[in-house]
Write a protein that holds these residues in place. Sequence first.
Motif, PDB file in Angstrom:
ATOM      1  N   ALA A  22       0.830  -1.210   0.000  1.00  0.00           N
ATOM      2  CA  ALA A  22       0.000   0.000   0.000  1.00  0.00           C
ATOM      3  C   ALA A  22       0.861   1.255   0.000  1.00  0.00           C
ATOM      4  O   ALA A  22       0.572   2.238  -0.697  1.00  0.00           O
ATOM      5  N   ARG A  23       1.922   1.239   0.774  1.00  0.00           N
ATOM      6  CA  ARG A  23       2.812   2.409   0.824  1.00  0.00           C
ATOM      7  C   ARG A  23       3.521   2.632  -0.507  1.00  0.00           C
ATOM      8  O   ARG A  23       3.774   3.778  -0.905  1.00  0.00           O
ATOM      9  N   GLU A  28      -2.578   5.736   2.371  1.00  0.00           N
ATOM     10  CA  GLU A  28      -2.590   5.770   3.821  1.00  0.00           C
ATOM     11  C   GLU A  28      -2.986   4.382   4.311  1.00  0.00           C
ATOM     12  O   GLU A  28      -3.886   3.755   3.757  1.00  0.00           O
ATOM     13  N   VAL A  29      -2.333   3.917   5.383  1.00  0.00           N
ATOM     14  CA  VAL A  29      -2.583   2.583   5.900  1.00  0.00           C
ATOM     15  C   VAL A  29      -3.262   2.679   7.266  1.00  0.00           C
ATOM     16  O   VAL A  29      -2.756   3.331   8.183  1.00  0.00           O
ATOM     17  N   ILE A  30      -4.409   2.001   7.383  1.00  0.00           N
ATOM     18  CA  ILE A  30      -5.150   1.935   8.643  1.00  0.00           C
ATOM     19  C   ILE A  30      -5.169   0.465   9.064  1.00  0.00           C
ATOM     20  O   ILE A  30      -5.649  -0.391   8.311  1.00  0.00           O
ATOM     21  N   GLY A 306       9.148 -10.874 -10.691  1.00  0.00           N
ATOM     22  CA  GLY A 306       9.344  -9.450 -10.461  1.00  0.00           C
ATOM     23  C   GLY A 306       8.056  -8.663 -10.315  1.00  0.00           C
ATOM     24  O   GLY A 306       8.073  -7.432 -10.352  1.00  0.00           O
ATOM     25  N   VAL A 307       6.927  -9.354 -10.128  1.00  0.00           N
ATOM     26  CA  VAL A 307       5.620  -8.699 -10.012  1.00  0.00           C
ATOM     27  C   VAL A 307       5.217  -8.618  -8.545  1.00  0.00           C
ATOM     28  O   VAL A 307       5.280  -9.618  -7.825  1.00  0.00           O
ATOM     29  N   ASP A 308       4.804  -7.430  -8.095  1.00  0.00           N
ATOM     30  CA  ASP A 308       4.276  -7.260  -6.748  1.00  0.00           C
ATOM     31  C   ASP A 308       2.804  -7.641  -6.779  1.00  0.00           C
ATOM     32  O   ASP A 308       1.946  -6.856  -7.187  1.00  0.00           O
ATOM     33  N   LEU A 309       2.497  -8.847  -6.364  1.00  0.00           N
ATOM     34  CA  LEU A 309       1.138  -9.369  -6.477  1.00  0.00           C
ATOM     35  C   LEU A 309       0.150  -8.592  -5.617  1.00  0.00           C
ATOM     36  O   LEU A 309      -1.001  -8.376  -6.022  1.00  0.00           O
ATOM     37  N   VAL A 310       0.566  -8.168  -4.432  1.00  0.00           N
ATOM     38  CA  VAL A 310      -0.347  -7.456  -3.546  1.00  0.00           C
ATOM     39  C   VAL A 310      -0.669  -6.079  -4.113  1.00  0.00           C
ATOM     40  O   VAL A 310      -1.829  -5.639  -4.109  1.00  0.00           O
ATOM     41  N   ALA A 311       0.333  -5.393  -4.624  1.00  0.00           N
ATOM     42  CA  ALA A 311       0.089  -4.089  -5.242  1.00  0.00           C
ATOM     43  C   ALA A 311      -0.825  -4.225  -6.455  1.00  0.00           C
ATOM     44  O   ALA A 311      -1.727  -3.397  -6.669  1.00  0.00           O
TER      45      ALA A 311
END
Length: 452
Positions: A22-23, A28-30, A306-311
């Motif tokens: 997320a960053r 913003e992270v809650i 090389g892939v950010d799966l979560v992003a």
Amino acid sequence: MTGRSLFIANRGEIAVRINRAARSLGMEVIQAHSEADADMLAVRLADRAVEIGPPAATKSYLDIARVVEAARASGADAVHPGYGFLAENAAFAAAVEAAGMIFVGPSAETIARMGDKVAARAAAIAAGVPTAPGSEGRIEGLAEARAVVAEIGFPVMIKAAAGGGGRGIRVVESDADLERLIPQAQTEAAAAFGDGGLYVERMVRDARHVEVQILGDGSRAVHLFERECSLQRRRQKVWEEAPAACLGAEARARVCAASVRLAEAVGYRGAGTLEFLFEPARDAFYFMEMNTRIQVEHPVTEMITGVDLVAEMIRVAFGAPLGLRQEEIAIDGHAIEVRVNAEDPSKNFMPFPGVTGAIETPEGVRFDTMLYEGYAIPPFYDSLLGKLIVHGADRDEALSRLREALAQTRIGGLKTTLPLFSALARDPEVLAGEVNTAWLESWLQRNIIQAA
């Protein structure tokens, strides 16, 4: 994504992992947390934290109304469920969207459809994905199970229609076993998932566990190749690799293409995994289930692609079309992940909560963890502390780097499963890739693991 906010409805190392993604998107992270988790690393890293209830067992993280209201009151734009807890709960996904927020994952309809293994099996058959011979739908009792077995023969597996994690599964070798084990499986499935439904499949001997990572945007999907997860204890994965060394190029292309067909057929959105049993003797794959969430073992796929799966799953959830094309995704080397748990392998893997001492890991090795020095691990939750992930140009190099990383990793104050992996990383059959889903249980009966 700058200016957007993400509510993380999970805990531990996956909450830290989602925070990082997320960053990277400027969000913003809650962070949600129980009373027991007020001092966890994910809370410390978040922009804001919201308490959602008492620590007892997992109830705080499983209370849909409480979690959704906490997210809504925080002003979050979206909710990420991580894995476990409410991650594959269709009612939770629907409640998040009904409250005016984005659910980071597939639609509630897709979760419900693919979370029922009988419905998922039917969807796989319709999409031309191979399945093991078995019942066409749910079986209601012994008579229907006997009718299926009369066609496919013993041995068979009785499986829970709902849920996962190896619960509600029994191996049946005879009619006497069938009569005895069906009530057991029904009771366990009902207690674990609130659904005692069962189905029957032919038992696949000497099977390898292969799973395909997919990403979809609701209309188009791509695969990010496969992982092998055959090293399992009590049907729980402990060691994962990507790509699967047991597959050749033709088999890889076949199972990956089938996975994309099924993902597109069900309009899949986000990151998900299709799990298969691979029968080397027949060069055959059999669809088992679809996990409608990010998985614990996702880092090995990230390391080779090389892939950010979560992003990527966050971007898609916010309405972006899939930004990857299949021809752009390639395999780079080999990656191995081992799950580090707060358990004592020398005492039958007894859970070992405690206060974390000094942590040492070698440079250049990925360690996805929830730990920091001085952290008191709550006794209420899963024992997973993190994952140690290595990457090499090929499998031999990855194994060598894993041995080096394990020798240099220290987690003070705790007993962990690191000694198990040090032993496995030197075992001749593991080095040769000659394992299957039953191998580790047999190996543990023959070997004593000394605590670190």
